[in-house]
Write an enzyme that holds these catalytic residues in place. Structure first.
Site, mmCIF file in Angstrom:
data_model
loop_
_atom_site.group_PDB
_atom_site.id
_atom_site.type_symbol
_atom_site.label_atom_id
_atom_site.label_comp_id
_atom_site.label_asym_id
_atom_site.label_seq_id
_atom_site.Cartn_x
_atom_site.Cartn_y
_atom_site.Cartn_z
ATOM 1 N N ASP A 195 0.677 -1.314 0.129
ATOM 2 C CA ASP A 195 -0.237 -0.130 -0.143
ATOM 3 C C ASP A 195 0.789 1.390 0.150
ATOM 4 O O ASP A 195 1.939 1.240 0.760
ATOM 5 C CB ASP A 195 -0.883 0.022 1.260
ATOM 6 C CG ASP A 195 -1.737 1.164 1.358
ATOM 7 O OD1 ASP A 195 -2.799 1.171 0.438
ATOM 8 O OD2 ASP A 195 -1.742 1.977 2.366
ATOM 9 N N GLU A 220 1.032 -0.631 -5.081
ATOM 10 C CA GLU A 220 -0.049 0.197 -5.385
ATOM 11 C C GLU A 220 0.595 1.748 -5.505
ATOM 12 O O GLU A 220 0.719 2.335 -4.345
ATOM 13 C CB GLU A 220 -0.971 0.202 -4.062
ATOM 14 C CG GLU A 220 -2.315 0.820 -4.392
ATOM 15 C CD GLU A 220 -2.655 2.133 -3.585
ATOM 16 O OE1 GLU A 220 -3.518 2.873 -3.992
ATOM 17 O OE2 GLU A 220 -1.724 2.541 -2.542
HETATM 18 C C1 GLC Z 1 -4.019 3.375 -0.204
HETATM 19 C C2 GLC Z 1 -5.506 2.990 -0.036
HETATM 20 C C3 GLC Z 1 -6.143 3.819 0.243
HETATM 21 C C4 GLC Z 1 -5.822 4.373 1.682
HETATM 22 C C5 GLC Z 1 -4.376 5.109 1.605
HETATM 23 C C6 GLC Z 1 -3.671 5.323 2.712
HETATM 24 O O1 GLC Z 1 -4.110 4.442 -1.328
HETATM 25 O O2 GLC Z 1 -5.722 2.490 -1.329
HETATM 26 O O3 GLC Z 1 -7.684 3.531 0.512
HETATM 27 O O4 GLC Z 1 -6.682 5.653 1.988
HETATM 28 O O5 GLC Z 1 -3.596 4.214 0.704
HETATM 29 O O6 GLC Z 1 -3.634 3.974 3.391
#
Ligand code: GLC
Ligand code: GLC
Length: 654
Positions: A298, A340
């Site tokens: 993440d 991500e």
């Molecule tokens: C990522 C997640 C998102 C979240 C962020 C902080 O971008 O997909 O939903 O708000 O991380 O953890």
């Protein structure tokens, strides 16, 4: 290679060998007798293989600390202990995956994602719904974070208070591990998040920091006054401006400023502190040992910060991930990373690699599919894919139409400008279009994190609401409904066929609409992303085999494309070659597999389109072709006619 780099790499391999020579006997003395000797030898083999790159990254990150060697040994001890604790079933999986390390490239792979509570109430409920997933051919299931979190707003699970405890309303860690194993029995790989950029402010480390423990204050980025925060912020962008301006939150209790990139209750971890890396290694391997097969990393862009930069995508962020990758390759090789990074496309691609993240979300494709739908013009999409779709061998995109997050316009300005458009204006147009403010728009979305100062915004809304289904249903307009269904299938068709793993947000297969009730929930109000995170519609799901219903039409259309993908060699480990169809409304690409290839065509307009048959023949197509999607043979003498939003999959003889 310059003389300098050569000398450096010579020095590194010398030091890495020396370190390993010192460390191995110590590890053996501590752990060898705790396991079968043959297994130990296999583990040692992997350790020796991956240690050099682990050493290189950790040395670059922490080598100047006087206690570097202490942390290095700790990290290896942690990895070894976690490996020893790894269940036999998963060690067997390790062996299987090592024999076929690129298993995730298979055309059988089809992904789905959901929130456990919104889809099935809890883990037990999810187990009961495995047949639903199997019916769709799902082989990859991403469960949104289901760990212990603060009551109330916790960013949909992304503010984690303990990586080792499941949110008690969803079940237990044992239940999660059993679920992973049961999913595996059904050919489904469990995907979970590693939320490693930040913890919640209720994590044990944060609590100790709040209580004044300086050792734990070093786990985060905490400052006594505004001096450093101001200095950092002068070159940064705001990520969650609705929550707080800038990147810092003041703690009354500590009377200090804490780095909080996202919400004020999400504290960024300080990876400059090797103790943080060490602890997070243990948390990561703990998740691996529950049976996670794909780990979604993440918010990778934010891992490292440096004064004078925007503190995103810094080289050290890559090193941290590569170091974790080396550790996973040693202690849990069945698990692969997915990144991500929802940032500039060139930066997204830098996280992709066998030694970093073999899998990555494809936010550029996602954004440009919506762009093409709004403009009815595929030229930007085509240009961008030609430049940035290709990634290293053995790596794969995770292609999606929608996820749980907002849609950000993460394409490059150059690609927009190459079309003679102004990038800022164009993004503004897309925001107007998808919030339904643009005259004639079919979309019903809402802005997310709209910044009145810069005019920036992102978009919330379900796939169905953004493609016109909500508008069509409200107006009881059958033509609109029909077009919306075609749009939904077109977007999904492209992600199924283009190469990589398609990822479906569960509910989209039934055309679920926006959930406006989120605003009544105090934990969700103010965050428009909840608009597209509705409770799963099991009533609608019951209608999925009835093609007189909207849900049934979408579901059946989707199943057909999944079948096509899973049963066709052209979609396995095959090259994607983008092509100019000669019509700006029609997107086209070949999938080439040895002796066999298909041409996928997608009409992004609500009007019939024609393609010049001669041009098709120049591309190697015959006059008579089989459209695998429609299941019919067609002959194009002068031209090939495509219906509104039609997706064709044409066989090419080679
Ligand atoms: C990522 C997640 C998102 C979240 C962020 C902080 O971008 O997909 O939903 O708000 O991380 O953890
Ligand atoms: C912590 C660590 C130290 C590191 C420093 C950098 O104090 O213990 O090793 O150099 O953080 O922020």
């Amino acid at each position: 290679m310059s003389l300098n780099t050569r000398m450096n790499s010579f020095w590194l391999s010398k030091e890495s060998n020396a370190s390993l020579r010192r460390l191995l006997p110590r590890l053996e003395a501590k752990y060898k007798d705790k396991t079968d000797h043959a297994e130990w030898d296999m583990y040692m083999g992997r350790l020796k293989r991956h240690f050099p790159r682990l050493f290189e990254h950790l040395h670059a990150l922490y080598g100047t600390d006087y206690d570097f060697f202490y942390y290095l040994e700790n990290t290896l001890s942690s990895a070894t202990e976690m490996w020893l604790a790894r269940p036999p079933e998963l060690k067997a999986l390790d062996a299987m995956r090592e024999a076929d390390p690129h298993w995730y490239l298979s055309h059988r792979m089809v992904g789905a994602m959901c929130y456990v509570d919104l889809f099935a109430d809890d883990i037990e409920g999810l187990r009961k719904h495995i047949p639903y997933l199997s019916e769709m051919g799902i082989t990859y299931l991403h469960l949104m974070p289901l760990f212990k979190v603060p009551q109330g707003d916790n960013d949909g699970g992304y503010a984690i208070s303990s990586y080792r405890e499941v949110n008690s309303s969803l079940g237990s860690m044992e239940a999660l591990a059993e679920l992973a194993s049961e999913l595996r029995d059904h050919g489904i790989s469990l995907v979970l998040d590693f939320v490693f950029n930040h913890t919640s402010d209720e994590h044990e480390w944060a609590k100790k920091a709040l209580a004044g423990d300086e050792e734990y204050q070093e786990f985060y980025r905490i400052f006594p006054n505004r001096e450093m925060p101001d200095a950092y912020e002068s070159s940064m962008h705001e990520v969650f401006p609705d929550d707080h301006p800038g990147a810092f939150t003041y703690s009354n209790r500590m009377k200090k400023w804490v780095w909080t990139t996202f919400n004020n209750f999400q504290w960024d971890l300080n990876y400059e502190n090797p103790a943080v890396f060490n602890h997070m290694t243990e948390e990561m391997l703990f998740l691996a040992n529950q049976g996670v097969e794909i780990l979604r990393l993440d918010a990778v862009a934010f891992l490292w910060k440096r004064l004078g930069t925007n503190s995103q995508n810094l080289p050290e962020a890559h090193r941290i991930i590569q170091a974790f990758n080396a550790i996973a390759s040693i202690a849990a090789p069945a698990m692969v990373f997915k990144s991500e990074a929802i940032v500039h496309p060139d930066e997204v691609n830098k996280y992709i690699g066998l030694e970093e993240c073999p899998l990555s979300y494809n936010p550029q494709l996602m954004a440009l599919l919506w762009d093409a739908l709004a403009t009815r013009d595929v030229r930007i999409l085509k240009r961008a894919m030609e430049h940035r779709f290709k990634i290293p061998n053995g790596c794969a995109w995770v292609n999606y139409v929608r996820c749980h997050d907002d849609i950000g316009w993460v394409f490059t300005n150059e690609d927009i400008e190459a079309m003679g458009l102004d990038a800022k204006q164009h993004r503004r147009f897309l925001n107007q279009f998808y919030t339904g403010r643009f005259e004639g728009s079919f979309a019903r979305g809402a802005p997310f994190q709209e910044n009145p100062l810069t005019g920036d915004a992102r978009i919330s809304g379900t796939c169905a609401s953004l493609t016109g289904l909500e508008k069509g249903v409200a107006a009881n307009d059958q033509t609109e409904v029909d077009l919306a269904i075609r749009r939904i299938l077109l977007l999904h068709g492209i992600i199924m066929m283009i190469g990589g793993i398609p990822l479906i947000y569960l509910g989209d297969e039934l055309g679920m609409l926006n959930d406006y009730d989120y605003d009544k929930d105090p934990a969700k109000t103010g965050d428009s992303r909840w608009l597209h995170r509705p409770h799963f519609d099991w009533k609608g799901a019951e209608q999925r085999h009835d093609t007189n219903t909207v849900a049934g039409r979408i579901y059946k259309g989707l199943l057909r494309m999944i079948q096509l993908r899973q049963q066709n060699l052209a979609f396995t480990r095959a090259e994607t070659e983008f092509t100019d169809t000669g019509n700006p409304h029609v997107f086209g690409f070949f999938r080439n597999h040895d002796q066999y290839s298909v041409l996928v065509l997608g009409n992004f307009s609500e009007k019939e389109q024609s393609l010049d048959a001669r041009r098709l023949r120049h591309m190697g197509m015959r006059k008579t072709m089989v459209d695998l999607h429609a299941g019919r043979t067609l002959t194009a003498t002068q031209e090939l006619i495509m219906e509104p939003y039609q997706l064709m999959v044409l066989t090419r003889a080679v």
